[in-house]
Design an enzyme around this catalytic site. Sequence first.
Site, PDB file in Angstrom:
ATOM      1  N   SER A 157       1.086  -1.065   0.113  1.00 33.84           N
ATOM      2  CA  SER A 157      -0.240  -0.072  -0.067  1.00 33.84           C
ATOM      3  C   SER A 157       0.682   1.181   0.287  1.00 33.84           C
ATOM      4  O   SER A 157       1.959   1.187   0.494  1.00 33.84           O
ATOM      5  CB  SER A 157      -0.970  -0.042   1.119  1.00 33.84           C
ATOM      6  OG  SER A 157      -0.058   0.471   2.411  1.00 33.84           O
ATOM      7  N   ASP A 158       0.385   2.458  -0.485  1.00 31.90           N
ATOM      8  CA  ASP A 158       1.020   3.708  -0.295  1.00 31.90           C
ATOM      9  C   ASP A 158       0.687   3.866   1.215  1.00 31.90           C
ATOM     10  O   ASP A 158      -0.040   3.179   2.014  1.00 31.90           O
ATOM     11  CB  ASP A 158       0.727   4.714  -1.291  1.00 31.90           C
ATOM     12  CG  ASP A 158       1.479   5.796  -1.309  1.00 31.90           C
ATOM     13  OD1 ASP A 158       2.350   5.933  -0.410  1.00 31.90           O
ATOM     14  OD2 ASP A 158       1.202   6.402  -2.670  1.00 31.90           O
ATOM     15  N   TYR A 159       1.150   4.824   1.717  1.00 33.08           N
ATOM     16  CA  TYR A 159       1.162   5.336   3.303  1.00 33.08           C
ATOM     17  C   TYR A 159      -0.137   5.464   3.677  1.00 33.08           C
ATOM     18  O   TYR A 159      -1.117   6.436   3.259  1.00 33.08           O
ATOM     19  CB  TYR A 159       1.907   6.597   3.156  1.00 33.08           C
ATOM     20  CG  TYR A 159       2.198   7.138   4.800  1.00 33.08           C
ATOM     21  CD1 TYR A 159       3.320   6.773   5.098  1.00 33.08           C
ATOM     22  CD2 TYR A 159       1.280   7.702   5.502  1.00 33.08           C
ATOM     23  CE1 TYR A 159       3.904   7.165   6.623  1.00 33.08           C
ATOM     24  CE2 TYR A 159       1.709   7.957   6.828  1.00 33.08           C
ATOM     25  CZ  TYR A 159       3.051   7.850   7.396  1.00 33.08           C
ATOM     26  OH  TYR A 159       3.160   8.123   8.744  1.00 33.08           O
ATOM     27  N   THR A 160      -0.677   4.411   4.703  1.00 35.53           N
ATOM     28  CA  THR A 160      -1.954   4.295   5.145  1.00 35.53           C
ATOM     29  C   THR A 160      -3.177   4.135   4.123  1.00 35.53           C
ATOM     30  O   THR A 160      -4.427   4.592   4.482  1.00 35.53           O
ATOM     31  CB  THR A 160      -2.470   5.469   6.045  1.00 35.53           C
ATOM     32  OG1 THR A 160      -2.257   6.618   5.330  1.00 35.53           O
ATOM     33  CG2 THR A 160      -1.247   5.639   7.071  1.00 35.53           C
TER      34      THR A 160
END
Length: 728
Positions: free
Chosen positions: A271-274
């Site tokens: 995933s990208d950040y969160t």
Amino acid sequence: MSNTLPADPRVESLIQRMTLEEKAGQLGVFADMVRPFAPDVNPETNVRNAAEVLEQVRAGRVGTLFNGVGAGAGREIQRVAVEESRLGIPVLLAADVIHGMRTVFPIPLGEAASFEPGLAERTARATAIEATAAGIHWTYAPAVDIARDQRWGRGAEGAGEDVYLGCQFAAARVRGFQGQDLRAPDSLLATAKHFVAYGAVTAGLDYNFVEISEGTLRDVHLPPFKAAVDAGALAVMTAFNDINGIPASANHALLTGVLRNEWGFPGVVVSDYTADMELLAHGYAADEAHATELAFVAGMDMSMQSGYYAAHLPALVESGRVRVEQLDAAVRRVLQLKAAIGLFDDPYRSLDPAREADTSLRAAHEALARDAARRSMVLLKNEGGVLPLRRDARIALMGPFARDMDNIEGCWTLFGDRSRYVSLEAGIRAALPEGAALQVVDGCGLEAPLEGGIEAAVAAAREADVVVLALGEPQRYSGEAQSRVRIELPPVQQALADAVAATGKPVVVLLRNGRALALQGAVRDAQAILVTWFLGSQTGHAVADVLFGDHSPSGRLPVSFPHDSGQQPYFYNHPRTGRPELADMKEFKARWREYPHQALYPFGHGLTYGRIEYGATTVDAPALAWDGEVVVRATVRNAGERAVEEVVQLYVHDRVASRVRPVRELKGFIKLLLQPGESREVEFRLSRVDLAFTRADGTHGAEPGWFDAWVAPSSVTGEPAAFELLSP
């Protein structure tokens, strides 16, 4: 390089012995607080955070740490993982290393302007050498998003608006980062991001929604990812946006259907950040457990920073909402990735403090940075041959970037060695003989006036033979979360340009930017305009090389420069319309009231210090057999007095098809070194594979019929030659 993950018996043995919590831990990616790149000013906080992270590593709850740096502290992280955790599984150490590590290279958009994928491969290789020496295994690059709206700030991280160019640079950067052997200590795992259509966010607003047709998704936004995967990329990062209402980070049709099933991608999806946490804000998930389930079942293997996988996957498996086989498959991919880069055999791979301290490659990397920077610049305009400058001319260098050292890197540079950066003033002074007439005046700030600044600039201009105006965007204007409504220069800089131009002295604009800009007034009307992007460590020296003619500019625009911000989104390869604008008919045609439906400076445009002449485009046969080839040729001649490099471009148009086709599409390019008076015949080969697209029935392939082909210096020039693709 093969993009397969070979089976390793140690992986299967580990999976059989792991608890659900340890499995979930391998899928967690967390900030590296043991060796943060920007340490907190409070040492006690650092110690506490580091101790907490190491305890999580010791408990087997961390598979990857990111954005930390340092070989020595990296060894301690790995020692805890290998010697003190129950199963001894080493940790992956990742970071955002986008366009350079200690040595900073041009932003990716600028480097794409070189039209030299081989150059990008070399700078990525140098970046990998420096990053792995600093204790990093894995980079979250390259960004391969196609950016057709210049209001979107993250276009600076990609290769522009064209699919073919984007594919070439995606593959080159993957090859450069990873090298020939994943197990080599200087191999840096690459990540193609952001999957997918992030560059298509509505209105160029970062994180916004995406409404897109299947054909455009498959023909424009997916191909660079496929090119990266085919080049050996073993990681893909999800995008923040939704696609037709389904968030990319929980999009089963794309993460599993396209990436796994259609392409056979064997690597990991992170995933990208969160991004999994943001499924709640999207209104797609009801709670944390639901978000975890949706993302994981869709095909997202690894969760970055949210902590959702660690918190909820074990219970989801126990309740049957997630099958243990799915969990094991994701863990298997992560462990196989660690095995593929040799971490099980040598957990301390790329964690050698002696190598980190070695500076023997610094000079070579700085030379590469200088060459990459000068090859990335694009000369838009050069009226009266004002460039190159004479070294005996009285030069007034002015503008907020003349002496600036804070806007050299461009966006997403975390680890650059600022002590080695070269300002414009320093580079130009170094290129001039002692006693040369160079005046340096700021004139204004980046966004605010300076008291007496414009008056001082005007006075300096009156005493000069030529004014060099260093203008543009602050580097924080481009990159993530930096969408702009108006892609213009700050008003204070425009005012400086207008005042200086009123003196009547020749003006050379050095444009520093992370996107295409809408140029206005005296900036647009300057005698010469040189696009310098954000060029990195060697900015000053590289710009001086081009200004004084030691290097002829050879870059070409990877994005269209519009007349006005209101034209966005604008891209050269737009579909045909039923009412195209014609030269002699303006009303009731596809145009704006104020401007024609064309760019101020089109994709592919760029000048050299020579005079290039193109002969007619020809094809070797009027018919292309279904399984055959056609050769497209043109003669290119340097009619000038300087050796130059010319980017010769091949464009194609499908006249009639089951879906409306673009007015032109880039299908090839070559960069030629031409001596004064030298002519070269250039040829390109086309087959039906090059003419394929997503047809009206959803299948992919070419359709018989007539095509036009241009060999030209830009996307709007030249006369076409025609050929017919015959039926099978």
